[in-house]
Design a protein around this motif. Sequence first.
Motif, PDB file in Angstrom:
ATOM      1  N   THR A 216      -4.279  -6.901 -13.648  1.00 51.13           N
ATOM      2  CA  THR A 216      -3.653  -6.817 -12.329  1.00 51.13           C
ATOM      3  C   THR A 216      -4.018  -5.508 -11.625  1.00 51.13           C
ATOM      4  OG1 THR A 216      -1.649  -5.921 -13.388  1.00 51.13           O
ATOM      5  CG2 THR A 216      -1.700  -8.278 -12.951  1.00 51.13           C
ATOM      6  N   ALA A 217      -4.063  -4.414 -12.385  1.00 51.45           N
ATOM      7  CA  ALA A 217      -4.409  -3.126 -11.787  1.00 51.45           C
ATOM      8  C   ALA A 217      -5.848  -3.132 -11.271  1.00 51.45           C
ATOM      9  CB  ALA A 217      -4.228  -2.004 -12.811  1.00 51.45           C
ATOM     10  N   LYS A 220      -6.112  -5.299  -8.077  1.00 47.68           N
ATOM     11  CA  LYS A 220      -5.525  -4.606  -6.924  1.00 47.68           C
ATOM     12  C   LYS A 220      -6.459  -3.531  -6.371  1.00 47.68           C
ATOM     13  CE  LYS A 220      -0.683  -5.316  -8.233  1.00 47.68           C
ATOM     14  NZ  LYS A 220       0.560  -4.672  -8.731  1.00 47.68           N
ATOM     15  N   SER A 222      -9.674  -3.732  -6.568  1.00 49.56           N
ATOM     16  CA  SER A 222     -10.957  -4.413  -6.309  1.00 49.56           C
ATOM     17  C   SER A 222     -12.045  -3.998  -7.305  1.00 49.56           C
ATOM     18  CB  SER A 222     -11.433  -4.135  -4.873  1.00 49.56           C
ATOM     19  OG  SER A 222     -10.502  -4.651  -3.935  1.00 49.56           O
TER      20      SER A 222
END
Length: 261
Positions: A216-217, A220, A222
């Motif tokens: 997820t990090a 986020k 890109s």
Amino acid sequence: MTKAKRLWKKTQDLILALVLGVIIVFAWQQGGLHYLLGLKPYQLSYPSDIIRTLNENFSVIMSNTVWTLKEAVVGILVGSLIGFVIAVFAAAFPKLGVGGISIVTAVNAIPMIAMASIMNNWFGMEMASKVAVVAVFSMASMTLNAYRGMTELPPFSKDLMQICAAGKVETFFKLQLPNCLPYMLTALKVSTTTGLMSAICSEFFTSYKGIGYQLTASIKLSQMSVAWAYILVATLCGVFMYAIISIIERVALKWHASQRT
């Protein structure tokens, strides 16, 4: 079919799978998948970029991978043990067991994300909450499969045990448990995939470490090549865990077959 023919067929299947894999990776590297799916390179990283990212961040990726594997393995072991105990109870007390099996089936239908939220509320954001999520889904798989193995016995086998004046304990260890072994290994096979998936999903929003958190990090920020590197490692871990259970199954079922002959 002779042993040599079976080995040759397995070899052919393996070669075919490897050739197909090489073709897909080559097409991916050359941009064929991007053209086919209408994706840009920043959405779907090239294999060379993924491998380079994996090499450059190997220690960090491995650290997060080990963290997630710990959650998955501990959760699978705890959940499988609880599920087996429930299955034994349900088989020993059929009237009460039907209700217990129904409850386990209902729990298994809860979405992973919802279960992760519940467990994080109960146990906090530490590893315990992720282990609990994995344990719940592993418990369901083991309960349903083990119960089936203890109740779907060979015809007249239970009657034969009664004729031989075998008690419940002796019947369990000499008939139900050996008959249950293939079902238990099937449950563990299912748990290797669902367990790892549960651990990753539970890390998406409520964690500070692990594959799910890093996925997820990275998305986020890109950093898609980093995200795909974690996806690659997670896939390899799933295959590795499944292969271990398959090897155990092969050894155990030889013992199982020899015990029944």
